[in-house]
Each structure stands twice: as C-alpha cells, then as structure tokens.
Design an enzyme around this catalytic site. Sequence first.
Site, PDB file in Angstrom:
ATOM      1  CG  LEU A 239      72.277  46.438  82.021  1.00 44.63           C
ATOM      2  CD1 LEU A 239      72.267  45.242  81.085  1.00 44.63           C
ATOM      3  CD2 LEU A 239      71.818  46.037  83.422  1.00 44.63           C
ATOM      4  CG  HIS A 240      75.905  52.512  85.151  1.00 40.81           C
ATOM      5  ND1 HIS A 240      75.836  53.665  84.402  1.00 40.81           N
ATOM      6  CD2 HIS A 240      74.891  52.584  86.058  1.00 40.81           C
ATOM      7  CE1 HIS A 240      74.835  54.413  84.846  1.00 40.81           C
ATOM      8  NE2 HIS A 240      74.238  53.778  85.838  1.00 40.81           N
TER       9      HIS A 240
END
Length: 310
Positions: A239-240
Amino acid sequence: MPRLLIDTDPGVDDAFALALAARAPEVDLAAVTTVFGNVGLPATTANALGLLAACERPDVPVAAGAARALVFPAVREAGHVHGEDGLSGQSARLPRHPGLTPGGAVPLLARVLAESPEPVTIAPIGPLTNIALLLAAYPDLKPKIARLVVMGGGLTGGNSTPAAEFNLWADPEAAYRVLVEEDVPTLLVPIDLTYRCAVDGPWLDALRDSGPLGALLESFTPSYRAHYTSLLGRDCTILHDAVAVAEAILPGTLRTERLPITVQTTGPGRGAVIADRRLGVPPSPGYREIDVAVDTDLDALRALVLDRLR
C-alpha cells in the site's frame, strides 16, 4: 483542523490512501486533484470521483490535471499491475459522484491554498506534474504550503527500471523541479520503506469483513495482489501511497533522515533518486536537502490504516 490536499492517480494503493484521508478525523480533506499515471487521466479521474462517493465524501471537490508529463510522455502506464481500469477491473462497482469542479487541478490547488487561513499539507501520490505546474505558476503561494509529503523514489533501486520508481520515472523533469529546485518543506516516502509496510492475506480478509467500504477496497486488489505475490513470493499487497498519507494525517508516523538528494533526468538512470550519504560534506550542486522517510513501527502503521478503513 489541519487541511490536506491530495494529488493522485488511482490505482489500487491510491484508492486505499484516498479512503484513508477521506475517513481521517485528524484532517480536513480540502480537495483532490488527479494526474495521469497508473492509468490514463480519464480513468484516474473517474476512480477518484467514485472513491470519494464510496467514502460518503461527495463534498470534497475534485479537479482533473495533467494528462501527460512535462517534457516526454511516459513510456507506459501500470495497467499490468493495477488492472486496465486501475482497480483490477472492478471500477464499475464505484458509486456515482456529482462531478468535477471546473477549471482544472492547478487552479483548484491554488484556490484552496490562497483561501486557507493556515498552511496546507499536500500529499502528491502520483507523478509530480501537477505540483511542478502549481509551483511554477503560483510561486507566491509557496508560503501557504506547510509541507509536501511525496510518495516516490527508491534510494536503492526502482520498480519501473533498475534505478527508478514509477511516480518519479513517469515525469522526471517534474520530480527534479519539485524535489530539487524548489524550497518548499518536503518529505519523500520511498519504496525502500513502503515495501516493508506490506499487508498480508489475513489483513486484507479483516478489511473485507469490516464493512461495505472495506469489502469494496478489498475487491480492487486481485490484480495488484497477484502482481506482488508473484514478485515477492508470498501473499501480500503493498500500500505504497497509504504509507505517505498516514504520515500526512499523523505527522511523526514515519521516522525520517535529512538527506541531500537529486533526481536523474537523463541516461539509463532517468527518474532515479540519488541520496548523498557522505558525512561532513555540504550538498553538491544539483542536490537539495529534504526529509526522507526511512523507518516506522510497521505493526502500528498496519493497525492504523486498518482501523481507519474500517
């Protein structure tokens, strides 16, 4: 309450980040602007609108921004990672939104800054084209920016090329202008950290079972999850952008170092971030000292994101 602007190219991880900001009680999400990136601008804009409607935030104005990079068009999008619609082929599940704010992204960003009684945090979580244009066209508004919390770059390598991370690789000239040439306070959140913040299958199952929004967000992950599972050899999702937005809404979530950095705009390293870690050496020409996120309490971060998205 602190105000937040998000510039985004949804994208699966952008969807999680946008939902996190829309649901966060710590900030006032003042506007969302869209940019080309993971998929084309029409799709990123439609996804942003639908995501805000799904989060019951149709009050947040949305404006479309740059459809291409400042100088050279990006070589490719990231549909092979996010799905051709940006959301694993599930974008039709998004509810309808009242529609775009007219005038475009840069004027909307400028208006929010100009009208805000206090400085505003901006979280650019896609290519930096809109932000470069904003700073070039409205330099008088820079004092109204509290800081930029930028998701992008990789200090030890990239994910789009051996050297470059996708967001900066998509528009290196914009990245150089924002990260190196400007003097706005900036925190860079690189993939060196975001990869370590991976969430696993049980985390995604807990999100899916938490309610309608959690189930919707989890439904966007199949293409993305399959990509990272194949890449890393374990069932996980990265989930950058949510990592950067967590820091934007709760400053201090990430531990940072002050580093001189530059962005390569030519050659095989185009789009790469280079950090000068030498001790006792002043920044070289073409470098600027900014804050770079290097660590966090991983379990606490995962719990924070899951709690807010529930």
